[in-house]
Design a protein around this motif. Structure first.
Motif, PDB file in Angstrom:
ATOM      1  N   GLY A 103       0.694  -1.470   0.111  1.00  0.00           N
ATOM      2  CA  GLY A 103      -0.143  -0.535  -0.050  1.00  0.00           C
ATOM      3  C   GLY A 103       0.506   1.387   0.176  1.00  0.00           C
ATOM      4  N   ILE A 104       2.120   1.315  -0.825  1.00  0.00           N
ATOM      5  CA  ILE A 104       2.840   2.275  -0.966  1.00  0.00           C
ATOM      6  C   ILE A 104       3.173   2.565  -1.946  1.00  0.00           C
ATOM      7  N   ALA A 105       2.859   3.652  -2.936  1.00  0.00           N
ATOM      8  CA  ALA A 105       3.360   4.024  -3.868  1.00  0.00           C
ATOM      9  C   ALA A 105       3.983   5.407  -4.020  1.00  0.00           C
ATOM     10  N   ARG A 106       4.681   5.404  -5.153  1.00  0.00           N
ATOM     11  CA  ARG A 106       5.749   7.014  -5.099  1.00  0.00           C
ATOM     12  C   ARG A 106       5.994   7.123  -6.270  1.00  0.00           C
ATOM     13  N   THR A 107       5.904   8.574  -7.342  1.00  0.00           N
ATOM     14  CA  THR A 107       6.191   9.437  -8.278  1.00  0.00           C
ATOM     15  C   THR A 107       7.956   9.233  -7.919  1.00  0.00           C
ATOM     16  N   PHE A 108       8.333   9.726  -8.946  1.00  0.00           N
ATOM     17  CA  PHE A 108       9.993   9.672  -9.590  1.00  0.00           C
ATOM     18  C   PHE A 108      10.402  11.197  -9.294  1.00  0.00           C
ATOM     19  N   GLN A 109      11.293  11.766  -8.785  1.00  0.00           N
ATOM     20  CA  GLN A 109      12.226  13.368  -9.266  1.00  0.00           C
ATOM     21  C   GLN A 109      12.058  13.901 -11.037  1.00  0.00           C
ATOM     22  N   ASN A 110      12.353  12.583 -11.395  1.00  0.00           N
ATOM     23  CA  ASN A 110      12.151  12.685 -13.220  1.00  0.00           C
ATOM     24  C   ASN A 110      11.331  11.834 -13.772  1.00  0.00           C
ATOM     25  N   ILE A 111      10.437  12.138 -14.004  1.00  0.00           N
ATOM     26  CA  ILE A 111       9.171  11.424 -14.915  1.00  0.00           C
ATOM     27  C   ILE A 111       9.565  10.125 -15.728  1.00  0.00           C
ATOM     28  N   ARG A 112       8.857   9.216 -14.917  1.00  0.00           N
ATOM     29  CA  ARG A 112       9.267   8.037 -15.292  1.00  0.00           C
ATOM     30  C   ARG A 112       7.643   6.558 -16.071  1.00  0.00           C
ATOM     31  N   LEU A 113       7.580   7.974 -17.037  1.00  0.00           N
ATOM     32  CA  LEU A 113       6.240   7.202 -17.936  1.00  0.00           C
ATOM     33  C   LEU A 113       6.715   6.134 -18.559  1.00  0.00           C
ATOM     34  N   TRP A 114       5.919   5.202 -19.052  1.00  0.00           N
ATOM     35  CA  TRP A 114       5.775   4.214 -20.014  1.00  0.00           C
ATOM     36  C   TRP A 114       5.726   5.226 -21.312  1.00  0.00           C
ATOM     37  N   LYS A 115       6.670   5.442 -21.954  1.00  0.00           N
ATOM     38  CA  LYS A 115       6.602   6.935 -23.129  1.00  0.00           C
ATOM     39  C   LYS A 115       5.723   6.128 -24.595  1.00  0.00           C
ATOM     40  N   SER A 116       5.787   4.739 -24.949  1.00  0.00           N
ATOM     41  CA  SER A 116       5.479   4.004 -26.005  1.00  0.00           C
ATOM     42  C   SER A 116       3.651   4.073 -26.126  1.00  0.00           C
ATOM     43  N   GLN A 117       2.874   3.901 -24.356  1.00  0.00           N
ATOM     44  CA  GLN A 117       2.039   3.668 -24.476  1.00  0.00           C
ATOM     45  C   GLN A 117       1.191   5.387 -23.915  1.00  0.00           C
ATOM     46  N   THR A 118      -0.070   4.391 -24.187  1.00  0.00           N
ATOM     47  CA  THR A 118      -1.083   5.566 -24.510  1.00  0.00           C
ATOM     48  C   THR A 118      -1.140   5.844 -22.456  1.00  0.00           C
ATOM     49  N   VAL A 119      -2.005   7.474 -22.174  1.00  0.00           N
ATOM     50  CA  VAL A 119      -2.506   7.700 -20.794  1.00  0.00           C
ATOM     51  C   VAL A 119      -3.106   6.154 -20.330  1.00  0.00           C
ATOM     52  N   PHE A 120      -3.873   5.797 -20.887  1.00  0.00           N
ATOM     53  CA  PHE A 120      -4.850   5.440 -20.313  1.00  0.00           C
ATOM     54  C   PHE A 120      -3.964   3.051 -20.054  1.00  0.00           C
ATOM     55  N   ASP A 121      -3.192   3.271 -21.016  1.00  0.00           N
ATOM     56  CA  ASP A 121      -2.668   2.313 -20.344  1.00  0.00           C
ATOM     57  C   ASP A 121      -1.587   2.645 -19.687  1.00  0.00           C
TER      58      ASP A 121
END
Length: 293
Positions: A103-121
């Motif tokens: 139950g612990i989630a985090r975001t990162f200092q530098n954005i680490r999204l999956w760049k080849s995926q859509t917002v939904f995915d």
């Protein structure tokens, strides 16, 4: 009741002490900030909580259960330069995925999204952490009900967070502020009770920062979260935090309410600088962060 407790955490890399005997708590429903100059050890502390690093010494508690523990072992027995060397004797070193499942989630200092995926995915993939299917059930589509439910939940989450209209866009096509919001949405998709935000306002203009401040307040209430945040934007920190901890050279130098922190002479000295002969920290090895702050 505290949801997170860091107990005498020391993180040492070779001879460099990045976090020095840090103890802090985040209570249920609070927004707590961890601040300090660049290189103070803030991201390192986050990495200990989320299982990226095993601490050299100390323990982490979540919802009253000890989830991380370590003590100086092997070569570190001789190299150890921290405190409380003999207090801890257990060894708990869960991986980041296991920490997230707790139950612990985090975001990162530098954005680490999956760049080849859509917002939904990007959000749907994060939900897969909670899936119960295996290779067999996935191959023969026996898990279609669970998959359908997770897709519906993803759509609902994007609507709540104002991202549904861009759900089919590649995440890299979004404005910077929305990419930050998407990263938070992806973290929320794992159903956390504690959300760690590592410099969520980094790179934002004043309007985006103000919108982010309101956004964090709203998700704290709407998702019944506790929030633990690293941030350099002091207006945001002072506006949103219930309590603040301050690190300098890996050591805790102050804690308190925003008003108390703003007027603390040690905090002022850490941010504005002081002569070496006046500093209590001139003999500390410079802390190392995983990422440039």
């Amino acid at each position: 009741m505290n949801i997170l407790k860091m107990e005498n955490i020391t993180m040492q890399f070779g001879g460099v002490v990045a976090v020095d005997n840090l103890s802090l708590e985040v209570n249920e429903g609070e927004i707590v900030s961890l601040i300090g100059p660049n290189g103070a050890g803030k991201t390192t502390a986050f990495n200990v909580v989320t299982g990226v690093y095993a601490p050299t010494n100390g323990a982490v508690w979540f919802n009253g259960n000890k989830i991380v523990e370590n003590h100086p072992r092997r070569k570190m027995k001789k190299l150890y330069a921290g405190k409380d060397k003999t207090v801890f004797n257990g060894h708990l070193e869960p991986t980041p995925d296991k920490i997230t499942k707790l139950g612990i989630a985090r975001t990162f200092q530098n954005i680490r999204l999956w760049k080849s995926q859509t917002v939904f995915d990007n959000v749907l993939i994060a939900k897969h952490l909670r899936r119960t299917s295996n290779v067999f059930s996935a191959t023969f589509r026996l898990n279609w009900k669970e998959e359908k439910k997770q897709r519906e939940e993803t759509a609902e989450l994007l609507k709540i967070l104002g991202l549904y209209d861009v759900k089919d866009e590649l995440c890299t096509s979004l404005p910077y502020g929305l990419q930050r919001r998407l990263e938070i949405a992806r973290a929320l998709a794992t159903n956390p009770t504690l959300l760690l935000l590592d410099e969520p306002a980094a790179g934002m203009n004043p309007q985006e920062t103000a919108e982010l401040t309101d956004f964090i307040r709203r998700i704290r209430t709407d998702f019944h979260l506790s929030v633990f945040m690293i941030e350099h934007h002091m207006d945001l920190v002072m506006d949103i935090s219930d309590r603040i901890y301050v690190l300098n050279f890996g050591a805790l130098i102050a804690q308190g309410t925003p008003d108390e922190i703003q007027n603390n002479p040690d905090v002022i000295a850490a941010y504005l600088g002081e002569s070496e002969e006046d500093s209590d920290y001139s003999d500390k090895p410079y802390a190392v962060e995983e990422e440039a702050e």
